[in-house]
Design an enzyme around this catalytic site. Structure first.
Site, short mmCIF file in Angstrom:
data_model
loop_
_atom_site.label_atom_id
_atom_site.label_comp_id
_atom_site.label_asym_id
_atom_site.label_seq_id
_atom_site.Cartn_x
_atom_site.Cartn_y
_atom_site.Cartn_z
N LYS A 140 0.85 -1.17 -0.07
CA LYS A 140 -0.47 0.02 0.26
C LYS A 140 0.97 1.23 0.19
O LYS A 140 1.23 1.86 -1.02
CB LYS A 140 -1.35 0.09 1.41
CG LYS A 140 -1.81 -1.08 0.80
CD LYS A 140 -2.96 -1.16 2.53
CE LYS A 140 -3.84 -2.57 2.13
NZ LYS A 140 -4.84 -2.78 3.34
N GLN A 185 -4.54 -1.60 9.99
CA GLN A 185 -4.70 -3.26 8.95
C GLN A 185 -5.66 -3.48 9.80
O GLN A 185 -4.92 -3.96 11.04
CB GLN A 185 -3.05 -3.24 9.02
CG GLN A 185 -3.23 -4.77 7.97
CD GLN A 185 -3.28 -4.24 6.53
OE1 GLN A 185 -3.99 -3.18 6.04
NE2 GLN A 185 -4.13 -5.40 5.89
N ASP A 195 -11.64 3.40 4.64
CA ASP A 195 -11.41 1.51 4.16
C ASP A 195 -12.95 1.51 4.10
O ASP A 195 -13.71 0.48 4.23
CB ASP A 195 -10.72 1.02 5.53
CG ASP A 195 -9.84 0.50 5.54
OD1 ASP A 195 -10.01 -0.44 3.66
OD2 ASP A 195 -8.90 0.22 6.03
N1 GUN Z 1 -6.78 -6.33 6.58
C1 GUN Z 1 -7.70 -7.41 5.45
N2 GUN Z 1 -8.04 -6.26 4.42
C2 GUN Z 1 -7.95 -5.26 4.75
C3 GUN Z 1 -8.50 -3.88 4.36
O1 GUN Z 1 -8.26 -3.77 3.04
N3 GUN Z 1 -8.79 -2.67 5.31
C4 GUN Z 1 -7.90 -3.31 6.62
N4 GUN Z 1 -7.74 -1.98 6.92
N5 GUN Z 1 -7.28 -4.54 6.81
C5 GUN Z 1 -7.26 -5.43 6.12
#
Ligand code: GUN
Length: 281
Positions: free
Chosen positions: A50, A94, A117
């Site tokens: 990311k 995350q 998110d």
């Molecule tokens: N853990 C697995 N997929 C995601 C996601 O799309 N966003 C976040 N914040 N954590 C994750």
């Protein structure tokens, strides 16, 4: 029939290029903060991807890697700081978080306008009531890939395997909002193949390698594999790719399918949050 492979990598690249062109023209750059607590190996990889993608497209980013022992209070203090930061327009925590931290409390602490998110209860509610605002990245990426291949959703039987808050549930809601007839299957579903065999669109998001076998798939179905399972250093999806490919009309590969789309949607969401906060067009 041999399925067309849905190229998430190329589609994501196209989206990234569009965002990069847009960001180049901005004087103040959009900013994303990613927060990782603990040592989950998959999460470590994801946050690095990311961050790198932000660099590639010209989005400012801050990455906070906190130790496993970080307290909820410390995490909430960091979020408070990021909520106030003028450089940051999107905040991503995350998941999963270490067990001693209350996930809902942390997600609710993120300023609504920075909820990149779409995991806050308000944004989940907006999605559930058909007023999509910030939409979770993986489900949004799935829909965007279906659109890229001009796959009609209205009136189709869509079956989602998996009911997580991150993927299964929001994907089902997005499909419903697009007039698909949606079934959600999960670990307690009796006779999973009964449902999957009826699916025009089958989405596997459980994290069980090769769970979906060819006998479970309808001839000519669209099969989307959200699973990322690491087996002997290799990435394997939730779908038994080769045999299912011979039966489906469209299929996503792992890697190179939904994964890159998730990251592309994250930077798209960051740009959206930036525009909302700054009023930039
Ligand atoms: N853990 C697995 N997929 C995601 C996601 O799309 N966003 C976040 N914040 N954590 C994750």
């Amino acid at each position: 029939m041999t399925a067309t492979i849905m190229d998430g990598k190329a589609t994501a690249e196209k989206i990234r290029a569009g965002i990069k062109a847009e960001v180049t023209n901005l004087k103040v750059k959009p900013g994303l903060a990613a927060v990782l607590a603990g040592k989950n190996p998959a999460s470590q990889v994801y946050v690095e991807i990311k961050r790198k993608t932000c660099d590639d497209v010209g989005i400012y980013s801050e990455l906070y890697k906190l130790p496993e022992e970080t307290t909820e209070k410390e995490l909430l203090q960091l979020i408070d700081k990021l909520n106030k930061s003028e450089k940051i327009h999107g905040i991503l925590v995350q998941l999963p978080l270490p067990k001693h931290i209350n996930e809902e409390k942390v997600l609710e602490a993120i300023a609504l306008e920075k909820d990149v998110d779409g995991f806050s209860l308000v944004n989940v509610g907006r999605l559930a009531s058909g007023r999509e605002a910030a939409v979770p990245c993986t489900p949004k990426g799935v829909i965007r890939l279906l659109e890229e291949y001009s796959i009609d959703l209205a009136g189709k039987n869509a079956v989602v395997i998996g009911r997580s808050n991150i993927v299964g549930k929001p994907t089902a809601l997005l499909l419903l909002n697009r007039n698909a007839t949606v079934t959600i299957c999960h670990s307690k579903t009796a006779d999973l193949p009964h449902y999957t065999k009826k699916a025009d669109i089958l989405i596997a998001a459980v994290g069980k390698p090769k769970l979906v076998t060819a006998d479970m798939v309808k001839e000519g179905a669209v099969v989307i594999d959200v699973g990322i399972n690491r087996i002997d250093g290799k990435l394997i999806g939730d779908v038994d790719f080769e045999p299912v490919r011979k039966k489906a009309a469209y299929i996503t590969p792992v890697p190179g399918g939904v994964g890159p789309m998730t990251v592309a949607m994250l930077i798209e969401n960051t740009l959206e949050r930036y525009k909302k906060i700054t009023g930039a067009k």
